[in-house]
Design a protein around this motif. Structure first.
Motif, PDB file in Angstrom:
ATOM      1  N   ASN A   1       0.809  -1.209   0.000  1.00 10.13           N
ATOM      2  CA  ASN A   1       0.000   0.000   0.000  1.00 10.13           C
ATOM      3  C   ASN A   1       0.845   1.263   0.000  1.00 10.13           C
ATOM      4  O   ASN A   1       0.565   2.178   0.735  1.00 10.13           O
ATOM      5  N   GLN A   2       1.854   1.327  -0.815  1.00 11.81           N
ATOM      6  CA  GLN A   2       2.711   2.507  -0.876  1.00 11.81           C
ATOM      7  C   GLN A   2       2.039   3.550  -1.761  1.00 11.81           C
ATOM      8  O   GLN A   2       1.547   3.227  -2.840  1.00 11.81           O
ATOM      9  N   THR A   3       2.008   4.809  -1.320  1.00 12.38           N
ATOM     10  CA  THR A   3       1.360   5.842  -2.121  1.00 12.38           C
ATOM     11  C   THR A   3       2.312   6.924  -2.596  1.00 12.38           C
ATOM     12  O   THR A   3       2.014   7.629  -3.547  1.00 12.38           O
ATOM     13  N   ASN A   4       3.475   7.080  -1.924  1.00 10.34           N
ATOM     14  CA  ASN A   4       4.437   8.103  -2.306  1.00 10.34           C
ATOM     15  C   ASN A   4       5.854   7.564  -2.202  1.00 10.34           C
ATOM     16  O   ASN A   4       6.156   6.756  -1.333  1.00 10.34           O
ATOM     17  N   CYS A   5       6.714   8.070  -3.067  1.00  8.73           N
ATOM     18  CA  CYS A   5       8.132   7.709  -3.012  1.00  8.73           C
ATOM     19  C   CYS A   5       8.744   8.300  -1.745  1.00  8.73           C
ATOM     20  O   CYS A   5       8.552   9.488  -1.465  1.00  8.73           O
TER      21      CYS A   5
ATOM     22  N   CYS B   1      11.406  11.271  -3.173  1.00  2.37           N
ATOM     23  CA  CYS B   1      10.987  12.509  -3.845  1.00  2.37           C
ATOM     24  C   CYS B   1       9.504  12.825  -3.667  1.00  2.37           C
ATOM     25  O   CYS B   1       9.031  13.826  -4.169  1.00  2.37           O
ATOM     26  N   ASP B   2       8.772  11.959  -2.976  1.00  3.04           N
ATOM     27  CA  ASP B   2       7.346  12.128  -2.684  1.00  3.04           C
ATOM     28  C   ASP B   2       6.445  11.998  -3.919  1.00  3.04           C
ATOM     29  O   ASP B   2       5.273  12.333  -3.876  1.00  3.04           O
ATOM     30  N   SER B   3       6.981  11.502  -5.012  1.00  2.00           N
ATOM     31  CA  SER B   3       6.189  11.301  -6.227  1.00  2.00           C
ATOM     32  C   SER B   3       5.128  10.220  -5.990  1.00  2.00           C
ATOM     33  O   SER B   3       5.304   9.307  -5.191  1.00  2.00           O
ATOM     34  N   THR B   4       4.039  10.333  -6.713  1.00  2.00           N
ATOM     35  CA  THR B   4       3.000   9.300  -6.665  1.00  2.00           C
ATOM     36  C   THR B   4       3.062   8.394  -7.891  1.00  2.00           C
ATOM     37  O   THR B   4       2.255   7.480  -8.025  1.00  2.00           O
ATOM     38  N   ARG B   5       4.024   8.644  -8.781  1.00  2.00           N
ATOM     39  CA  ARG B   5       4.174   7.813  -9.988  1.00  2.00           C
ATOM     40  C   ARG B   5       5.049   6.605  -9.637  1.00  2.00           C
ATOM     41  O   ARG B   5       6.245   6.597  -9.865  1.00  2.00           O
TER      42      ARG B   5
ATOM     43  N   TRP C   1       9.244  -1.698  -5.036  1.00  2.00           N
ATOM     44  CA  TRP C   1       8.648  -0.538  -5.683  1.00  2.00           C
ATOM     45  C   TRP C   1       9.702   0.225  -6.469  1.00  2.00           C
ATOM     46  O   TRP C   1      10.846   0.307  -6.057  1.00  2.00           O
ATOM     47  N   ASP C   2       9.291   0.825  -7.586  1.00  2.00           N
ATOM     48  CA  ASP C   2      10.123   1.719  -8.389  1.00  2.00           C
ATOM     49  C   ASP C   2       9.414   3.058  -8.490  1.00  2.00           C
ATOM     50  O   ASP C   2       8.212   3.108  -8.745  1.00  2.00           O
ATOM     51  N   CYS C   3      10.167   4.141  -8.308  1.00  2.00           N
ATOM     52  CA  CYS C   3       9.629   5.470  -8.557  1.00  2.00           C
ATOM     53  C   CYS C   3       9.931   5.821 -10.014  1.00  2.00           C
ATOM     54  O   CYS C   3      11.085   5.773 -10.449  1.00  2.00           O
ATOM     55  N   GLU C   4       8.914   6.174 -10.757  1.00  2.00           N
ATOM     56  CA  GLU C   4       9.097   6.499 -12.169  1.00  2.00           C
ATOM     57  C   GLU C   4       9.702   7.882 -12.374  1.00  2.00           C
ATOM     58  O   GLU C   4      10.122   8.206 -13.473  1.00  2.00           O
ATOM     59  N   ASP C   5       9.750   8.701 -11.324  1.00  2.00           N
ATOM     60  CA  ASP C   5      10.324  10.042 -11.458  1.00  2.00           C
ATOM     61  C   ASP C   5      11.804  10.083 -11.091  1.00  2.00           C
ATOM     62  O   ASP C   5      12.621  10.560 -11.860  1.00  2.00           O
TER      63      ASP C   5
END
Length: 79
Positions: A2-6, A9-13, A23-27
């Motif tokens: 249930n991760q909602t932010n990186c 960088c706090d990205s939601t992508r 998890w991977d952050c797309e930003d």
């Protein structure tokens, strides 16, 4: 899962890698995981071949992304 932010960088992508439990952050490209989400948490990684992108895990060679290999070794990737 249930991760909602990186956390960096706090990205939601975000993209969840279900087969590997991370998890991977797309930003920003940050990769992270939680032990309870990792289906392979108890696997023993013996060796990694960067040329082929394969790791020797529990007696078998399997394809592992460089990002996942870096995460397993506590290293940063692409920074």
């Amino acid at each position: 899962m249930n991760q909602t932010n990186c956390p960096r960088c706090d990205s939601t992508r975000l993209q969840y890698q279900e087969n590997y439990g991370y998890w991977d952050c797309e930003d920003c490209g940050h990769t992270w995981g939680f032990d309870e989400d990792d289906p392979d948490y108890d696997e023993e990684i013996v060796d990694y071949d960067g040329d082929t992108g394969q790791a020797f895990i529990n007696g078998h060679w399997v394809v592992v992304s460089p990002r996942a290999w870096a995460r397993w070794n506590g290293e940063s990737y692409g920074e």
